[in-house]
Scaffold this motif. Structure first.
Motif, PDB file in Angstrom:
ATOM      1  N   HIS A  83       0.841  -1.203   0.000  1.00  0.00           N
ATOM      2  CA  HIS A  83       0.000   0.000   0.000  1.00  0.00           C
ATOM      3  C   HIS A  83       0.872   1.247   0.000  1.00  0.00           C
ATOM      4  O   HIS A  83       1.888   1.301   0.701  1.00  0.00           O
ATOM      5  N   GLU A 104      -0.843   0.123   7.516  1.00  0.00           N
ATOM      6  CA  GLU A 104      -1.240   0.778   6.274  1.00  0.00           C
ATOM      7  C   GLU A 104      -2.399   1.728   6.559  1.00  0.00           C
ATOM      8  O   GLU A 104      -3.370   1.355   7.223  1.00  0.00           O
ATOM      9  N   ILE A 106      -5.281   3.232   4.914  1.00  0.00           N
ATOM     10  CA  ILE A 106      -5.939   2.824   3.669  1.00  0.00           C
ATOM     11  C   ILE A 106      -6.982   3.814   3.166  1.00  0.00           C
ATOM     12  O   ILE A 106      -7.664   3.543   2.173  1.00  0.00           O
ATOM     13  N   GLU A 284      -3.850   5.721  -3.383  1.00  0.00           N
ATOM     14  CA  GLU A 284      -4.046   4.466  -4.097  1.00  0.00           C
ATOM     15  C   GLU A 284      -4.659   4.662  -5.480  1.00  0.00           C
ATOM     16  O   GLU A 284      -4.265   4.000  -6.437  1.00  0.00           O
TER      17      GLU A 284
END
Length: 405
Positions: A83, A104, A106, A284
């Motif tokens: 990630h 992580e 996220i 991401e």
């Protein structure tokens, strides 16, 4: 899917993935090693590239204070790190390493510890995982989307969302009253108060809508940029869109708080679907995962408030997401100011437009909400990492070059 409570978090800006998430991870790690007399934190990926601008190092030291804490911004990505928002914590007592944890961040303030079950894993309360499944269940129960939310969350969800709506209104109110320069070195002046209090003498209804919606979005985003308290909706970087659309629509049409709170529930459902099937992390998937997701949520909320049916609501959400596909995340100097604040205002207006289009054109839809969410994710993971919250491409790069000339 998880509860929509995971979408809406009241916290301090400027970034859900760079401040709220790392803060949660640090608190978890501190709880495991309270006897440590020294901590070290390595930041990788986007956390390293834009962590200084977002205040990641500051919030980590605040959590571990008064214990000595070393924060290192790493330019490499170790093998196995998956990630782009990854932290590595180490706890020490003297020369003895007490333990380490990889974490992580996220998106939306949530964290994940690779190899460990997450606390959220036990809180899956929605059996349906796509809008097609949700729509089928609503048809089976003969219920609306807000009734579907209540059936899964329980009636107590409306009390929670009432608190969220109060927090959103508070951030609007405080942002509209504030003046001055935002921190960070870009010399960006607050503009919400100016937009709200100084209409043009010959202002048309159309211009008034733009001014007010933008003032509300600027107000919330400026509070976020100044490390004030806001609601992730679904992230800090996109926190101004949903409050702006809800506040304007409620005032414009004389709607009640209860109606607005139910629209918040519908918006949270669509945010949940995006988070579950794609991502709400700019690191991401780019800004399409943050501002695009928030615009989609706001379009659904506006459609709910205007009395549109289930099909029209999902079409509004689809239109809003479709026209953010490929949107990059390129914050100048790693700050959630340019282009983020202005982008929230533009997206808030786009959400209202998406709602209006869905009202007129719902019989012509060809792309489903589920399809556009899947497309957003595939687009995001294929995007060059320079355009995914690293400040290494796009506007951030061009601005840096200009400053050097």
């Amino acid at each position: 899917m998880q509860s929509i409570r995971k979408i809406y978090k009241i916290g301090k800006g400027p970034s859900s993935s760079h401040t709220i998430g790392p803060e949660s991870a640090a608190k978890l790690f501190l709880g495991r090693y309270p006897a440590a007399d020294r901590f070290a934190v390595l930041l990788f990926g986007s956390l390293s590239k834009t962590g200084r601008g977002h205040g990641t190092d500051r919030v980590l030291r605040e959590v571990f204070a008064p214990v000595e804490t070393e924060v290192v911004f790493r330019n490499d990505m170790p093998e196995g790190v998956r990630h782009p928002n990854t932290l590595h914590f180490t706890a020490w007592q003297g020369e003895t390493c007490l333990g380490e944890v990889w974490a992580e961040s996220i998106g939306g303030g949530d964290i994940r510890i690779p190899g460990e079950p997450t606390p959220e894993a036990d809180e899956e309360i929605y059996p349906e995982n796509s809008f097609a499944e949700v729509e089928q269940q609503c048809r089976l129960w003969n219920c609306s989307l807000d009734e579907y939310v209540e059936a899964n969350e329980g009636p107590e969800i409306w009390g929670f969302l009432a608190d969220i709506w109060q927090a959103m209104n508070r951030s609007i109110r405080e942002g509209l009253a504030a003046e001055g320069i935002l921190p960070g070195g870009l010399s960006v002046a607050r503009k919400a108060k100016l937009l709200y209090e100084e209409p043009s003498p010959d202002e048309s209804p159309e211009l008034q809508q733009v001014r007010l919606v933008s003032a509300y979005a600027f107000a919330v985003c400026e509070q976020n940029a100044d490390c004030g308290a806001i609601v992730t909706a679904p992230t800090c970087g996109a926190c101004g869109i949903l409050p702006a659309v809800l506040r304007y629509t409620q005032d414009r049409h004389g709607l009640t708080d209860q109606q607005t709170i139910r629209a918040l529930g519908v918006a949270g459902l669509f945010g949940n679907l995006i988070k579950h099937n794609a991502s709400i992390s700019g690191a991401e998937c780019g800004c399409q995962a943050e501002v695009g997701a928030a615009c989609s949520m706001a379009a659904a909320a506006a459609a709910q408030l205007m009395g549109l049916n289930t099909h029209q609501i999902q079409y509004a959400a689809e239109i809003a997401m479709e026209h953010h596909l490929g949107l990059t995340c390129d914050p100048i100097c790693g700050l959630v100011q340019v282009p983020c604040i202005e982008r929230n205002a533009v997206a808030a207006m786009r959400a209202i437009s998406a709602c209006n289009l869905a009202y007129y054109l719902h019989d012509t839809q060809r792309i489903s909400f589920d399809m556009v969410v899947k497309t957003m994710y595939e687009t995001g993971i294929s995007m060059n990492q320079r355009f995914r919250e690293t400040s290494e491409g796009g506007l951030a790069k061009m601005f840096s070059r200009r400053r050097l000339q």
